[in-house]
Design a protein around this motif. Structure first.
Motif, PDB file in Angstrom:
ATOM      1  N   MET A   1      -5.069   5.357   7.584  1.00  0.00           N
ATOM      2  CA  MET A   1      -3.716   4.883   7.839  1.00  0.00           C
ATOM      3  C   MET A   1      -2.716   5.876   7.250  1.00  0.00           C
ATOM      4  O   MET A   1      -2.895   6.403   6.175  1.00  0.00           O
ATOM      5  N   GLN A   2      -1.646   6.089   7.946  1.00  0.00           N
ATOM      6  CA  GLN A   2      -0.662   7.058   7.495  1.00  0.00           C
ATOM      7  C   GLN A   2       0.362   6.401   6.602  1.00  0.00           C
ATOM      8  O   GLN A   2       0.594   5.209   6.660  1.00  0.00           O
ATOM      9  N   VAL A  29      -1.305   0.777  -5.864  1.00  0.00           N
ATOM     10  CA  VAL A  29      -1.999  -0.130  -6.769  1.00  0.00           C
ATOM     11  C   VAL A  29      -3.394  -0.437  -6.216  1.00  0.00           C
ATOM     12  O   VAL A  29      -4.371  -0.504  -6.962  1.00  0.00           O
ATOM     13  N   LEU A  30      -3.472  -0.613  -4.904  1.00  0.00           N
ATOM     14  CA  LEU A  30      -4.751  -0.898  -4.255  1.00  0.00           C
ATOM     15  C   LEU A  30      -4.927   0.036  -3.067  1.00  0.00           C
ATOM     16  O   LEU A  30      -3.988   0.266  -2.303  1.00  0.00           O
ATOM     17  N   LEU A  54      -6.818   0.621   4.078  1.00  0.00           N
ATOM     18  CA  LEU A  54      -5.417   0.247   3.900  1.00  0.00           C
ATOM     19  C   LEU A  54      -4.996   0.539   2.471  1.00  0.00           C
ATOM     20  O   LEU A  54      -5.840   0.800   1.605  1.00  0.00           O
ATOM     21  N   ARG A  55      -3.696   0.505   2.243  1.00  0.00           N
ATOM     22  CA  ARG A  55      -3.184   0.724   0.890  1.00  0.00           C
ATOM     23  C   ARG A  55      -2.079  -0.268   0.594  1.00  0.00           C
ATOM     24  O   ARG A  55      -1.416  -0.776   1.505  1.00  0.00           O
ATOM     25  N   VAL A  56      -1.883  -0.565  -0.691  1.00  0.00           N
ATOM     26  CA  VAL A  56      -0.787  -1.423  -1.144  1.00  0.00           C
ATOM     27  C   VAL A  56      -0.032  -0.662  -2.223  1.00  0.00           C
ATOM     28  O   VAL A  56      -0.508  -0.547  -3.352  1.00  0.00           O
ATOM     29  N   LYS A  60       5.553  -2.961  -3.557  1.00  0.00           N
ATOM     30  CA  LYS A  60       5.749  -3.195  -2.126  1.00  0.00           C
ATOM     31  C   LYS A  60       4.886  -4.356  -1.649  1.00  0.00           C
ATOM     32  O   LYS A  60       3.936  -4.778  -2.314  1.00  0.00           O
ATOM     33  N   THR A  61       5.212  -4.877  -0.457  1.00  0.00           N
ATOM     34  CA  THR A  61       4.441  -5.935   0.174  1.00  0.00           C
ATOM     35  C   THR A  61       3.799  -5.404   1.443  1.00  0.00           C
ATOM     36  O   THR A  61       4.495  -4.888   2.321  1.00  0.00           O
ATOM     37  N   VAL A  62       2.493  -5.510   1.515  1.00  0.00           N
ATOM     38  CA  VAL A  62       1.744  -5.119   2.714  1.00  0.00           C
ATOM     39  C   VAL A  62       1.156  -6.383   3.325  1.00  0.00           C
ATOM     40  O   VAL A  62       0.477  -7.153   2.643  1.00  0.00           O
ATOM     41  N   ALA A  63       1.438  -6.598   4.610  1.00  0.00           N
ATOM     42  CA  ALA A  63       0.932  -7.785   5.308  1.00  0.00           C
ATOM     43  C   ALA A  63      -0.328  -7.438   6.078  1.00  0.00           C
ATOM     44  O   ALA A  63      -0.367  -6.450   6.809  1.00  0.00           O
TER      45      ALA A  63
END
Length: 643
Positions: A1-2, A29-30, A54-56, A60-63
């Motif tokens: 993922m970019q 963080v993740l 994926l990254r978090v 920030k909030t990742v859905a």
């Protein structure tokens, strides 16, 4: 993922890579890299997560978006080290980098499941809000005990200090009286407060990462808006990262910075929230967006379900012909219901009156506790009414439903049936689908065994299921399929009126579209009449021609769909509409004003016209065109329109 833009799922992805720049990696963080998860069943491994990355980022909030069965919850379980015993991480890395600690992160995938390292992270540096707060909280321990336990496991404190910290956290998440709430049990709290307690438990140790698994699915729009606002505030104060797992695209549009769309264990599309909503590329994402009901849908426009169900109408079910000047199929007047002891009565429903026209759908909306379901059960006579009348008239003569004796009620039951909210608990796990659909016919002594089986087969085709599945048990079906079985059961006796009690609240957006389209098709084909209870205003907008709004046991507004959604008169209705999260980046929620401090149904937040000081002064004021609003009897339509 970019790290910017989007990534469409490639056919192949090099293991352990996700295309992120090294300077971006330091802020994550993740980070999940090429994760493969399988479950061992009957000696074989079945892959359910197939190379997801994926990254978090910090703060920030990742859905993580997708249908049930797409692998969302399994991914969260792997991050928390809570995979079931038959779950296997076959490949990939789950890297957690605690911002509070300098140096390299830890690969959670390599940690022993019950080891000290993962227990230290779980609940300490990584918090989680589970989907169903009632089943996630212990019913025999107080809220304070359960939250304090999480604190003591990771930060040993003296008893008095631990209670002070716990009460402070209860105050932060919105409990009005933290000291009293500390000693309350989960069953004493509403759904919204239970979810806030779960949030307090997840945040008590101030984690670096919060995983929220469908945190607002079962909540009303106003409570949902409060919880989302709270999550945003606490994220800003603590600087934590959030992995938000949901199928609600309206929540995603209002909460997420980045979005990852998954389907059957693979990433279909990923990118910033702006890219995903304004420039969707993958057909699956486009289909999800089209499957979501919204207020801009034109009359007659259909939701686009991912897997459409084309009903095959049973020949044995009669179509009802609707003629002009037909009296209302159901007329309800002055319905009342209260609970409790004589000196401590709680009024659940007060002076409720409405008509349901034959062949139409009347939608009833309101928050949990407003009395919606109680009204539905009183219509069915599954709960007794204290006062009022329910008159059913299908053209053969009026029937006073509340006055029917036991034998008369049994004979009347086939004319009015119900679709229940929970497709899991409303179907007996010990009965086959054939037995479930036949049961109403057996109870009413309708048709022979052979004819009952034939009708059951017809009804399965009618709701888009293979008749060969009749010998299966409910556990072998998905949630949407189980709800369709519930619809088939409701149709078994060829009713005139079906009461739909939150029939799609537990379903994904794609399955929800499928079931709603099926209900509309059945209504037009069979001339059915619906009384549709829901807290989802977008769903009611799609289904109902007329809408009634309920607050604190009373109907506060009723009228045609267009009037309710374009010219709402009551402040409660306006608040409900403002609190709906839409999958539109140009119409995001205004968290500062969408829900009053005391709650949407608190009369103290309403203008004086809608909360008269003298008791007995409230009445329905006609605004014209069948649009009425509950207000002071001394007000005129002009006064209320100006207000």
């Amino acid at each position: 993922m970019q790290d910017v833009g989007r990534a469409i799922r490639p056919e192949t992805r090099p293991p352990g890579t996700d295309g992120l720049r090294t300077d971006v990696l330091r802020t994550d963080v993740l980070r999940i890299e090429d994760l493969h998860l399988s479950f061992a069943t009957h000696g074989q491994l079945t892959e359910v997560v197939k190379g997801i990355s994926l990254r978090v980022p910090a703060g920030k909030t990742v859905a993580l978006v997708g249908e049930s069965g797409s692998g969302k919850t399994v991914i969260s379980q792997a991050v928390m080290g809570l995979l079931p015993r038959n779950g296997v991480i076959e490949a990939g890395r789950i890297l957690f980098a605690d911002p509070a600690k300098a140096g390299a992160g830890v690969d959670i995938a390599t940690l022993p499941r019950d080891g000290r390292a993962i227990r230290k992270l779980r609940g300490g540096r990584i918090g989680m809000i589970f989907q169903e707060p009632m089943s996630s909280l212990s019913p025999v321990h107080t809220i304070g005990n359960q939250i304090e336990e999480a604190l003591q496991l990771h930060q040993r404190k003296p008893r008095r200090e631990a209670r002070r910290v716990t009460e402070h956290m209860l105050g932060l998440v919105g409990f009005r009286d933290p000291h009293r709430s500390y000693d309350q049990y989960p069953f004493e709290l509403s759904g919204g407060l239970r979810q806030r307690a779960m949030l307090a438990m997840a945040l008590i140790c101030q984690p670096a990462l919060l995983i929220a698994d469908e945190p607002t699915t079962a909540l009303d729009v106003t409570i949902q808006a409060q919880v989302l606002k709270l999550m945003k505030q606490l994220q800003a104060e603590m600087g934590m990262a959030i992995l938000l797992i949901t199928h609600d695209l309206g929540v995603v549009a209002n909460m997420a910075d980045e979005v990852v769309v998954v389907y059957r264990g693979q990433v279909m599309e990923a990118g910033t929230v702006d890219d995903v909503f304004r420039r969707p590329q993958h057909p699956y994402l486009k289909a999800l967006l089209k499957a979501s009901p919204d207020f801009d849908m034109k009359p007659g426009e259909r939701l686009v379900a991912l897997r459409e169900v084309a009903p095959v109408l049973p020949q044995s079910l009669a179509r009802r012909e609707i003629t002009a000047n037909t009296p209302p199929l159901l007329s309800v007047r002055n319905l009342r219901k209260s609970y409790g002891a004589k000196n401590n009565r709680v009024v659940a429903v007060e002076d409720v009156s409405f008509d349901v026209a034959r062949g139409q759908c009347l939608g009833l909306v309101g928050e949990s506790g407003s009395g919606k379901t109680t009204v539905g059960h009183m219509l069915m006579r599954s709960r007794s009414a204290d006062a009022g009348s329910v008159v059913f008239n299908d053209g053969t003569g009026p029937v006073d439903v509340l006055a029917l004796g036991e034998a008369q009620l049994r004979a009347f039951r086939p004319r009015m049936q119900m679709i229940f909210q929970d497709p899991v608990s409303s179907l007996s796990p010990r009965m086959t689908v054939l037995d479930i659909i036949r049961e109403p016919m057996i109870i009413q002594n309708r048709l022979s065994d052979t004819e009952q089986k034939r009708r059951a087969m017809e009804l399965m085709e009618c709701v888009g299921l293979d008749p060969r599945f009749l010998s299966r048990y409910p556990h072998s079906f998905s949630g949407g399929q189980r709800q369709r079985i519930g619809i088939a059961r409701a149709l078994a006796l060829n009713p005139d009126l079906i009461i739909c009690d939150e029939p799609v609240s537990a379903l994904d957006v794609s399955v929800q579209a499928q079931v709603l389209n099926l209900l509309k098709d059945l209504q037009s084909s069979l001339g059915l009449t619906y009384f549709f209870i829901s807290h989802n205003l977008a769903v009611v907008h799609y289904m109902a021609a007329r809408i009634a709004v309920m607050a604190r046991g009373r109907l506060v507004e009723i009228g045609p769909r267009e009037a309710i959604f374009t010219r709402p008169a009551h402040p409660y209705t306006r608040t409900l509409l403002k609190a709906v999260p839409l999958p539109d980046l140009d119409r995001r929620l205004d968290f500062a004003s969408c829900v009053p401090t005391g709650g949407a149904s608190d009369p103290a937040s309403w203008p004086e016209e809608f909360r008269p000081a003298a008791p007995g002064r409230l009445g329905l004021i006609d605004l014209g065109g069948g649009h009425c609003v509950l207000a002071d009897a001394g007000c005129t339509a002009r006064d209320l329109t100006a207000a």
